[in-house]
Motif scaffolding. Structure first.
Motif, PDB file in Angstrom:
ATOM      1  N   TRP A  95       0.839  -1.203   0.000  1.00 21.26           N
ATOM      2  CA  TRP A  95       0.000   0.000   0.000  1.00 21.26           C
ATOM      3  C   TRP A  95       0.875   1.254   0.000  1.00 21.26           C
ATOM      4  CZ3 TRP A  95      -4.867   1.268  -0.907  1.00 21.26           C
ATOM      5  CH2 TRP A  95      -5.838   0.269  -0.885  1.00 21.26           C
ATOM      6  N   LYS A  96       1.906   1.254   0.838  1.00 20.88           N
ATOM      7  CA  LYS A  96       2.786   2.418   0.917  1.00 20.88           C
ATOM      8  C   LYS A  96       3.575   2.599  -0.383  1.00 20.88           C
ATOM      9  CE  LYS A  96       3.157   1.831   5.886  1.00 20.88           C
ATOM     10  NZ  LYS A  96       3.961   1.294   6.971  1.00 20.88           N
ATOM     11  N   THR A  97       4.021   1.498  -0.964  1.00 16.00           N
ATOM     12  CA  THR A  97       4.753   1.569  -2.228  1.00 16.00           C
ATOM     13  C   THR A  97       3.861   2.067  -3.350  1.00 16.00           C
ATOM     14  OG1 THR A  97       6.181  -0.243  -1.509  1.00 16.00           O
ATOM     15  CG2 THR A  97       6.114   0.223  -3.883  1.00 16.00           C
ATOM     16  N   ALA A  98       2.625   1.567  -3.404  1.00 11.24           N
ATOM     17  CA  ALA A  98       1.686   2.013  -4.443  1.00 11.24           C
ATOM     18  C   ALA A  98       1.432   3.509  -4.320  1.00 11.24           C
ATOM     19  CB  ALA A  98       0.372   1.231  -4.341  1.00 11.24           C
ATOM     20  N   PHE A  99       1.252   3.988  -3.093  1.00  8.39           N
ATOM     21  CA  PHE A  99       1.045   5.418  -2.880  1.00  8.39           C
ATOM     22  C   PHE A  99       2.249   6.214  -3.382  1.00  8.39           C
ATOM     23  CE2 PHE A  99       1.725   9.183  -0.205  1.00  8.39           C
ATOM     24  CZ  PHE A  99       0.560   9.881  -0.463  1.00  8.39           C
ATOM     25  N   ALA A 100       3.450   5.761  -3.040  1.00 10.45           N
ATOM     26  CA  ALA A 100       4.667   6.469  -3.456  1.00 10.45           C
ATOM     27  C   ALA A 100       4.817   6.472  -4.978  1.00 10.45           C
ATOM     28  CB  ALA A 100       5.891   5.828  -2.805  1.00 10.45           C
ATOM     29  N   MET A 101       4.559   5.345  -5.618  1.00 14.12           N
ATOM     30  CA  MET A 101       4.701   5.267  -7.075  1.00 14.12           C
ATOM     31  C   MET A 101       3.635   6.098  -7.792  1.00 14.12           C
ATOM     32  SD  MET A 101       7.358   3.457  -7.911  1.00 14.12           S
ATOM     33  CE  MET A 101       8.166   4.338  -6.617  1.00 14.12           C
ATOM     34  N   GLU A 102       2.433   6.140  -7.251  1.00 14.74           N
ATOM     35  CA  GLU A 102       1.384   6.984  -7.836  1.00 14.74           C
ATOM     36  C   GLU A 102       1.772   8.453  -7.719  1.00 14.74           C
ATOM     37  OE1 GLU A 102      -2.254   5.972  -5.864  1.00 14.74           O
ATOM     38  OE2 GLU A 102      -2.266   3.943  -6.687  1.00 14.74           O
ATOM     39  N   LEU A 103       2.331   8.830  -6.575  1.00 13.44           N
ATOM     40  CA  LEU A 103       2.772  10.211  -6.376  1.00 13.44           C
ATOM     41  C   LEU A 103       3.897  10.567  -7.347  1.00 13.44           C
ATOM     42  CD1 LEU A 103       2.621  12.846  -4.761  1.00 13.44           C
ATOM     43  CD2 LEU A 103       4.225  11.838  -3.128  1.00 13.44           C
ATOM     44  N   VAL A 104       4.880   9.697  -7.475  1.00 14.58           N
ATOM     45  CA  VAL A 104       5.993   9.944  -8.390  1.00 14.58           C
ATOM     46  C   VAL A 104       5.486  10.052  -9.826  1.00 14.58           C
ATOM     47  CG1 VAL A 104       8.058   8.878  -9.397  1.00 14.58           C
ATOM     48  CG2 VAL A 104       7.775   8.956  -6.915  1.00 14.58           C
ATOM     49  N   ASN A 105       4.644   9.121 -10.247  1.00 19.03           N
ATOM     50  CA  ASN A 105       4.130   9.165 -11.618  1.00 19.03           C
ATOM     51  C   ASN A 105       3.320  10.427 -11.870  1.00 19.03           C
ATOM     52  OD1 ASN A 105       5.367   6.819 -12.361  1.00 19.03           O
ATOM     53  ND2 ASN A 105       3.498   5.737 -12.897  1.00 19.03           N
ATOM     54  N   THR A 106       2.502  10.834 -10.909  1.00 15.31           N
ATOM     55  CA  THR A 106       1.704  12.046 -11.073  1.00 15.31           C
ATOM     56  C   THR A 106       2.612  13.254 -11.293  1.00 15.31           C
ATOM     57  OG1 THR A 106      -0.043  11.113  -9.675  1.00 15.31           O
ATOM     58  CG2 THR A 106      -0.068  13.489  -9.990  1.00 15.31           C
ATOM     59  N   VAL A 107       3.653  13.377 -10.501  1.00 18.48           N
ATOM     60  CA  VAL A 107       4.599  14.486 -10.649  1.00 18.48           C
ATOM     61  C   VAL A 107       5.341  14.385 -11.984  1.00 18.48           C
ATOM     62  CG1 VAL A 107       6.722  15.498  -9.712  1.00 18.48           C
ATOM     63  CG2 VAL A 107       4.868  14.854  -8.167  1.00 18.48           C
ATOM     64  N   PHE A 108       5.725  13.193 -12.358  1.00 18.07           N
ATOM     65  CA  PHE A 108       6.470  13.013 -13.602  1.00 18.07           C
ATOM     66  C   PHE A 108       5.611  13.291 -14.836  1.00 18.07           C
ATOM     67  CE2 PHE A 108      10.014  11.876 -11.265  1.00 18.07           C
ATOM     68  CZ  PHE A 108      11.085  11.513 -12.069  1.00 18.07           C
ATOM     69  N   TYR A 109       4.313  13.061 -14.767  1.00 18.06           N
ATOM     70  CA  TYR A 109       3.447  13.408 -15.902  1.00 18.06           C
ATOM     71  C   TYR A 109       3.345  14.929 -16.052  1.00 18.06           C
ATOM     72  CZ  TYR A 109       2.216   8.557 -16.545  1.00 18.06           C
ATOM     73  OH  TYR A 109       2.280   7.207 -16.788  1.00 18.06           O
ATOM     74  N   VAL A 110       3.313  15.644 -14.947  1.00 17.47           N
ATOM     75  CA  VAL A 110       3.335  17.109 -15.025  1.00 17.47           C
ATOM     76  C   VAL A 110       4.663  17.568 -15.627  1.00 17.47           C
ATOM     77  CG1 VAL A 110       3.346  19.245 -13.677  1.00 17.47           C
ATOM     78  CG2 VAL A 110       1.721  17.442 -13.120  1.00 17.47           C
ATOM     79  N   TRP A 111       5.755  16.963 -15.177  1.00 21.17           N
ATOM     80  CA  TRP A 111       7.074  17.297 -15.705  1.00 21.17           C
ATOM     81  C   TRP A 111       7.123  17.065 -17.218  1.00 21.17           C
ATOM     82  CZ3 TRP A 111      11.825  13.674 -15.417  1.00 21.17           C
ATOM     83  CH2 TRP A 111      12.945  14.318 -15.923  1.00 21.17           C
ATOM     84  N   MET A 112       6.555  15.950 -17.685  1.00 19.78           N
ATOM     85  CA  MET A 112       6.586  15.665 -19.115  1.00 19.78           C
ATOM     86  C   MET A 112       5.736  16.655 -19.904  1.00 19.78           C
ATOM     87  SD  MET A 112       7.668  14.342 -21.770  1.00 19.78           S
ATOM     88  CE  MET A 112       8.844  13.250 -21.041  1.00 19.78           C
ATOM     89  N   MET A 113       4.617  17.083 -19.350  1.00 22.20           N
ATOM     90  CA  MET A 113       3.802  18.088 -20.053  1.00 22.20           C
ATOM     91  C   MET A 113       4.592  19.387 -20.208  1.00 22.20           C
ATOM     92  SD  MET A 113      -0.123  17.537 -18.756  1.00 22.20           S
ATOM     93  CE  MET A 113       0.195  17.341 -17.016  1.00 22.20           C
ATOM     94  N   VAL A 114       5.280  19.794 -19.154  1.00 20.27           N
ATOM     95  CA  VAL A 114       6.094  21.014 -19.211  1.00 20.27           C
ATOM     96  C   VAL A 114       7.246  20.848 -20.197  1.00 20.27           C
ATOM     97  CG1 VAL A 114       7.648  22.506 -17.876  1.00 20.27           C
ATOM     98  CG2 VAL A 114       5.462  21.772 -16.888  1.00 20.27           C
ATOM     99  N   MET A 115       7.947  19.711 -20.119  1.00 13.80           N
ATOM    100  CA  MET A 115       9.078  19.486 -21.010  1.00 13.80           C
ATOM    101  C   MET A 115       8.611  19.418 -22.471  1.00 13.80           C
ATOM    102  SD  MET A 115      12.133  16.672 -20.765  1.00 13.80           S
ATOM    103  CE  MET A 115      11.246  15.244 -21.347  1.00 13.80           C
TER     104      MET A 115
END
Length: 179
Positions: free
Chosen positions: A148-168
């Motif tokens: 559960w904790k890992t899934a939360f962390a990976m969802e958070l990382v992916n969410t941030v990385f999708y914003v990063w990719m939109m900006v890039m």
């Protein structure tokens, strides 16, 4: 009379290191979420319990993300990667992962009866040792808590990385037309 056809190929200049880091991290995060939520669905089915909507939702969202990464890799190989494709795909996956992140955080850290508190009280504070079925059950419970904790962390990382990719992607698009 000969006809001449002129083909114009758009050459966008992608920052290779950033793009590769993004691909690796998002693929790892998506594959991790896919595996965790698939396993959660198997556990629920084995225990003959209902499956919360979050589990199949995240399985589908993660599978779409993995598929999207392979499409991006194929486009890179053919030198056809357009910023618009990454902006649109990243936005869709951002919304899906943000939805999963919100629901996972509610399940994990809600006010009462949340998974994190239950894991702390019933699993982490009740360690079991020895070569017996109780230790095996405790290890399985600890694994579920950590997933559960890992899934939360990976969802958070992916969410941030999708914003990063939109900006890039927007920067790559903008730089193409402003050179």
């Amino acid at each position: 009379m000969a006809k001449y056809e002129r083909r114009v190929r758009l050459n966008y200049h992608w920052p290779e290191i950033q793009l590769n880091i993004w691909l690796i991290v998002v693929l790892a995060g998506s594959a991790t979420c896919l595996g965790i939520f698939s396993w959660f669905m198997t556990v629920q089915s084995t225990m003959e319990l209902g499956t919360p909507w979050l589990f199949p939702f995240m399985v589908v969202s993660s599978a779409l993300a993995v598929f999207f990464i392979f499409v991006v890799l194929a486009l890179i190989a053919r030198q056809l990667l357009l910023p618009g494709i990454l902006i649109l795909g990243s936005f869709i996956l951002f919304v899906l992962f943000l939805t999963g992140l919100v629901e996972t955080s509610l399940q994990l850290y809600a006010v009462e009866g949340n998974i994190n508190s239950n894991c702390q009280i019933y699993v982490e504070d009740n360690k079991s040792r020895g070569n017996n079925i109780n230790t095996l059950a405790w290890l399985t419970q600890l694994t579920i808590c950590n997933c559960w904790k890992t899934a939360f962390a990976m969802e958070l990382v992916n969410t941030v990385f999708y914003v990063w990719m939109m900006v890039m992607s927007w920067q790559v698009h903008r730089n193409y037309y402003h050179r």
